[in-house]
Design an enzyme around this catalytic site. Structure first.
Site, PDB file in Angstrom:
ATOM      1  N   TYR A 139     -42.740  27.075  -5.496  1.00  0.00           N
ATOM      2  CA  TYR A 139     -41.355  26.997  -5.988  1.00  0.00           C
ATOM      3  C   TYR A 139     -40.386  27.725  -5.057  1.00  0.00           C
ATOM      4  O   TYR A 139     -39.252  27.282  -4.866  1.00  0.00           O
ATOM      5  CB  TYR A 139     -41.272  27.571  -7.406  1.00  0.00           C
ATOM      6  CG  TYR A 139     -41.981  26.724  -8.433  1.00  0.00           C
ATOM      7  CD1 TYR A 139     -41.627  25.392  -8.631  1.00  0.00           C
ATOM      8  CD2 TYR A 139     -43.010  27.244  -9.222  1.00  0.00           C
ATOM      9  CE1 TYR A 139     -42.270  24.609  -9.567  1.00  0.00           C
ATOM     10  CE2 TYR A 139     -43.663  26.464 -10.159  1.00  0.00           C
ATOM     11  CZ  TYR A 139     -43.289  25.141 -10.331  1.00  0.00           C
ATOM     12  OH  TYR A 139     -43.929  24.361 -11.252  1.00  0.00           O
TER      13      TYR A 139
HETATM   14  C1  LIG Z   1     -48.734  23.203  -6.939  1.00  0.00           C
HETATM   15  C2  LIG Z   1     -48.724  21.642  -6.926  1.00  0.00           C
HETATM   16  C3  LIG Z   1     -47.848  21.129  -8.058  1.00  0.00           C
HETATM   17  C4  LIG Z   1     -48.148  21.216  -5.558  1.00  0.00           C
HETATM   18  O1  LIG Z   1     -48.144  19.787  -5.513  1.00  0.00           O
HETATM   19  P1  LIG Z   1     -48.630  19.014  -4.209  1.00  0.00           P
HETATM   20  O2  LIG Z   1     -48.370  17.576  -4.413  1.00  0.00           O
HETATM   21  O3  LIG Z   1     -50.018  19.426  -3.905  1.00  0.00           O
HETATM   22  O4  LIG Z   1     -47.656  19.615  -3.101  1.00  0.00           O
HETATM   23  P2  LIG Z   1     -46.770  18.782  -2.054  1.00  0.00           P
HETATM   24  O5  LIG Z   1     -47.693  17.912  -1.237  1.00  0.00           O
HETATM   25  O6  LIG Z   1     -45.659  18.107  -2.748  1.00  0.00           O
HETATM   26  O7  LIG Z   1     -46.207  19.952  -1.161  1.00  0.00           O
HETATM   27  C5  LIG Z   1     -44.814  20.063  -0.863  1.00  0.00           C
HETATM   28  C6  LIG Z   1     -44.647  21.227   0.096  1.00  0.00           C
HETATM   29  O8  LIG Z   1     -45.058  22.433  -0.547  1.00  0.00           O
HETATM   30  C7  LIG Z   1     -46.130  23.049   0.182  1.00  0.00           C
HETATM   31  N1  LIG Z   1     -47.061  23.573  -0.820  1.00  0.00           N
HETATM   32  C8  LIG Z   1     -47.886  22.885  -1.620  1.00  0.00           C
HETATM   33  N2  LIG Z   1     -48.560  23.736  -2.418  1.00  0.00           N
HETATM   34  C9  LIG Z   1     -48.129  24.979  -2.095  1.00  0.00           C
HETATM   35  C10 LIG Z   1     -48.423  26.272  -2.556  1.00  0.00           C
HETATM   36  N3  LIG Z   1     -49.300  26.466  -3.547  1.00  0.00           N
HETATM   37  N4  LIG Z   1     -47.797  27.328  -1.993  1.00  0.00           N
HETATM   38  C11 LIG Z   1     -46.889  27.149  -1.014  1.00  0.00           C
HETATM   39  N5  LIG Z   1     -46.547  25.950  -0.524  1.00  0.00           N
HETATM   40  C12 LIG Z   1     -47.155  24.884  -1.068  1.00  0.00           C
HETATM   41  C13 LIG Z   1     -46.744  21.930   1.030  1.00  0.00           C
HETATM   42  O9  LIG Z   1     -47.348  22.436   2.198  1.00  0.00           O
HETATM   43  C14 LIG Z   1     -45.534  21.075   1.334  1.00  0.00           C
HETATM   44  O10 LIG Z   1     -44.804  21.627   2.425  1.00  0.00           O
HETATM   45  P3  LIG Z   1     -44.051  20.674   3.483  1.00  0.00           P
HETATM   46  O11 LIG Z   1     -43.005  19.917   2.698  1.00  0.00           O
HETATM   47  O12 LIG Z   1     -43.483  21.634   4.471  1.00  0.00           O
HETATM   48  O13 LIG Z   1     -45.124  19.778   4.033  1.00  0.00           O
HETATM   49  C15 LIG Z   1     -50.168  21.064  -7.038  1.00  0.00           C
HETATM   50  O14 LIG Z   1     -50.969  21.554  -5.994  1.00  0.00           O
HETATM   51  C16 LIG Z   1     -50.854  21.331  -8.373  1.00  0.00           C
HETATM   52  O15 LIG Z   1     -50.718  20.549  -9.293  1.00  0.00           O
HETATM   53  N6  LIG Z   1     -51.620  22.426  -8.463  1.00  0.00           N
HETATM   54  C17 LIG Z   1     -52.335  22.750  -9.698  1.00  0.00           C
HETATM   55  C18 LIG Z   1     -51.392  23.073 -10.841  1.00  0.00           C
HETATM   56  C19 LIG Z   1     -50.317  24.084 -10.462  1.00  0.00           C
HETATM   57  O16 LIG Z   1     -50.576  25.075  -9.777  1.00  0.00           O
HETATM   58  N7  LIG Z   1     -49.081  23.843 -10.914  1.00  0.00           N
HETATM   59  C20 LIG Z   1     -47.926  24.680 -10.572  1.00  0.00           C
HETATM   60  C21 LIG Z   1     -47.051  24.824 -11.740  1.00  0.00           C
HETATM   61  S1  LIG Z   1     -47.434  26.262 -12.717  1.00  0.00           S
END
Ligand SMILES: CC(C)(COP(=O)(O)OP(=O)(O)OC[C@H]1O[C@@H](n2cnc3c(N)ncnc32)[C@H](O)[C@@H]1OP(=O)(O)O)[C@@H](O)C(=O)NCCC(=O)NCCS
Length: 166
Positions: A139
């Site tokens: 975030y």
């Molecule tokens: C966290 C989550 C929502 C991220 O979704 P994702 O589709 O994997 O992430 P994206 O591919 O959209 O990533 C977008 C950007 O954020 C970065 N990013 C992804 N996860 C990240 C993390 N945990 N920490 C920091 N950066 C992160 C990516 O490198 C990417 O960067 P870029 O635009 O420079 O390439 C997903 O991994 C998830 O569902 N995790 C399990 C549940 C969770 O943790 N939910 C969070 C809400 S509490």
């Protein structure tokens, strides 16, 4: 791909796995109920060709934030009483699809939806609850800042979000 409102007669909630049991359980057992009861609304990302398969989801609900919770700069011009906000209560991407920018896509969709909501009622900011340090980093990449009294709760003024992402 399209984002639509969760419909348990169409969407296969059981097959969804983001790797976080609490988030899977919410989608599978609580999201539709909370929607019926008016607690939150859940939006799912589905593939046009396979509409029942959930690739990602987020839930929206309402909350408020007070001046003491945000930075001095962000508090400038705000009233003394708390102001209305939208809370993205949950965000999760199916494990097989993580790292494909779907999390970012869903966050942008939630911001656009919040902008539409703000045409009908007051919305000052978007809030999220990060479940751990990794989620918090995700975030923070998009400009979310800590709420003073809870380091895992983050906010982003809607005007800032719209300026940054439009
Ligand atoms: C966290 C989550 C929502 C991220 O979704 P994702 O589709 O994997 O992430 P994206 O591919 O959209 O990533 C977008 C950007 O954020 C970065 N990013 C992804 N996860 C990240 C993390 N945990 N920490 C920091 N950066 C992160 C990516 O490198 C990417 O960067 P870029 O635009 O420079 O390439 C997903 O991994 C998830 O569902 N995790 C399990 C549940 C969770 O943790 N939910 C969070 C809400 S509490």
């Amino acid at each position: 791909m399209i984002v639509c409102s969760l419909d348990r007669s169409i969407h296969d909630r059981k097959a969804f796995d983001c790797g976080e049991p609490a988030l899977n359980a919410f989608l599978q057992t609580q999201a539709a109920k909370h929607q019926r009861q008016g607690f939150s609304r859940t939006f799912v990302l589905v593939d046009d060709g396979a509409a029942s398969r959930i690739l990602a989801f987020y839930s929206l609900t309402n909350c408020e934030i007070g001046r003491s919770s945000i930075t001095e700069d962000d508090a400038k011009g705000l009233p003394l009483h708390p102001v209305p906000c939208v809370m993205m209560a949950r965000l999760a991407v199916n494990r097989a699809n993580q790292g494909e920018s779907l999390g970012k896509w869903m966050l942008m969709d939630a911001i656009k939806r919040t902008a539409l909501i703000s045409q009908q009622t007051g919305v000052h900011a978007i809030l999220v609850d990060a479940k751990d340090a990794k989620a918090k980093q995700f975030y923070e990449r998009f400009g979310f800042k800590e709420v003073a009294e809870n380091p895992m709760r983050l906010y982003l003024p809607l005007a800032t979000a719209l300026n940054a992402f439009q």
